[in-house]
Design a protein around this motif. Structure first.
Motif, PDB file in Angstrom:
ATOM      1  N   GLU A  17       3.970   0.903  -3.508  1.00 59.84           N
ATOM      2  CA  GLU A  17       2.688   0.654  -2.851  1.00 59.84           C
ATOM      3  C   GLU A  17       1.803   1.838  -3.227  1.00 59.84           C
ATOM      4  O   GLU A  17       2.155   2.996  -2.977  1.00 59.84           O
TER       5      GLU A  17
ATOM      6  N   THR B 200      -1.752   3.794  -2.872  1.00 59.24           N
ATOM      7  CA  THR B 200      -2.954   3.953  -2.048  1.00 59.24           C
ATOM      8  C   THR B 200      -3.728   5.166  -2.551  1.00 59.24           C
ATOM      9  O   THR B 200      -3.256   5.904  -3.400  1.00 59.24           O
TER      10      THR B 200
ATOM     11  N   GLU C 273      -8.155   2.999  -6.613  1.00 59.64           N
ATOM     12  CA  GLU C 273      -7.863   1.825  -7.438  1.00 59.64           C
ATOM     13  C   GLU C 273      -7.160   2.283  -8.711  1.00 59.64           C
ATOM     14  O   GLU C 273      -7.665   3.160  -9.414  1.00 59.64           O
TER      15      GLU C 273
ATOM     16  N   ARG D 202       2.139  -6.668 -11.103  1.00 60.55           N
ATOM     17  CA  ARG D 202       1.257  -6.589  -9.937  1.00 60.55           C
ATOM     18  C   ARG D 202       1.584  -7.714  -8.971  1.00 60.55           C
ATOM     19  O   ARG D 202       1.505  -8.883  -9.313  1.00 60.55           O
ATOM     20  N   GLU D 203       1.953  -7.350  -7.745  1.00 61.59           N
ATOM     21  CA  GLU D 203       2.211  -8.335  -6.688  1.00 61.59           C
ATOM     22  C   GLU D 203       0.980  -8.534  -5.823  1.00 61.59           C
ATOM     23  O   GLU D 203       0.761  -9.619  -5.294  1.00 61.59           O
ATOM     24  N   SER D 204       0.207  -7.469  -5.636  1.00 65.29           N
ATOM     25  CA  SER D 204      -1.040  -7.535  -4.876  1.00 65.29           C
ATOM     26  C   SER D 204      -1.950  -6.443  -5.428  1.00 65.29           C
ATOM     27  O   SER D 204      -1.620  -5.805  -6.426  1.00 65.29           O
ATOM     28  N   ALA D 205      -3.064  -6.215  -4.773  1.00 65.80           N
ATOM     29  CA  ALA D 205      -4.008  -5.207  -5.268  1.00 65.80           C
ATOM     30  C   ALA D 205      -3.403  -3.806  -5.268  1.00 65.80           C
ATOM     31  O   ALA D 205      -3.775  -2.959  -6.082  1.00 65.80           O
ATOM     32  N   THR D 206      -2.423  -3.558  -4.371  1.00 68.13           N
ATOM     33  CA  THR D 206      -1.878  -2.209  -4.254  1.00 68.13           C
ATOM     34  C   THR D 206      -0.360  -2.149  -4.457  1.00 68.13           C
ATOM     35  O   THR D 206       0.216  -1.068  -4.438  1.00 68.13           O
ATOM     36  N   ARG D 207       0.296  -3.285  -4.644  1.00 67.75           N
ATOM     37  CA  ARG D 207       1.769  -3.289  -4.772  1.00 67.75           C
ATOM     38  C   ARG D 207       2.184  -3.733  -6.168  1.00 67.75           C
ATOM     39  O   ARG D 207       1.742  -4.770  -6.660  1.00 67.75           O
TER      40      ARG D 207
END
Length: 190
Positions: free
Chosen positions: A67, A69, A72, A96-101
């Motif tokens: 994750e 943080t 970007e 990429r699983e999400s914008a941050t993971r």
């Protein structure tokens, strides 16, 4: 007077830098004070690995994620695998699983490695991966004590087949040796 002023000037500059950017100052100070330590370079990006203490069985696979943080990601995110035996570092693309993971699956791990995630020059600390040896039976001894009414003597023989035959009511003891120490175990009879 002059010596004190010469000492005070760098300390005052260091104090101002510490107040202006404490995280960057702490990273630079730790790297200067302990040059042999593997301290990631300063970055506003923060990496939290999941699982924090990765492990897998011998020859198994490991799904690991980070994750990110603090900003970007502006470069491709990589999963880095360091082989402690040789020091070689493999750079594998993370998904990429999400914008941050971001995640990566590692297959067929047979020796301890260390993993980290990186984005450009930013990097997480290295996390050791524990390889758990899957237990296997190396040897077995079967002891059979027939019921007293049979008049048969107790017997002992190596477990060299998957079948154990005994007179009904006999006491059967099975002693197994594993390829590694076990905290506990379950044996299933069919």
């Amino acid at each position: 007077g002059i010596t004190a002023a010469l000492l005070a000037a760098p300390l005052m500059i260091a104090g101002i830098l510490r107040l202006a950017s404490p995280d960057a100052f702490d990273t630079v100070a730790r790297r200067l004070l302990n040059p042999s330590a593997d301290i990631p370079p300063f970055s506003p990006l923060r990496f939290v690995l999941d699982p924090a203490k990765p492990s897998t069985v011998y020859g198994g696979e490991l799904a690991i994620a980070a994750e990110i943080t603090g900003g970007e990601p502006d470069h491709p995110v990589m999963c880095m695998v360091r082989l402690p035996r040789t020091g070689e570092i493999l750079r594998l693309p993370a998904f990429r699983e999400s914008a941050t993971r971001f995640s990566r699956k590692l297959d067929a791990l047979t020796e301890p490695v260390e993993v980290a995630f990186a984005c450009g020059k930013a990097r997480s600390p290295w996390h050791p991966v524990e390889i758990l040896l899957e237990p296997g039976i190396l040897a077995g001894v079967v002891r059979i004590r027939p019921p007293a009414y049979t008049g048969l003597p107790p017997s002992e023989f190596p477990l060299d087949t998957n079948e154990i035959a005994a007179v009904e009511g006999a006491e059967v003891t099975l002693e197994l040796s594993s390829n590694r120490p076990l905290g506990s175990g379950t044996l299933v009879f069919t």
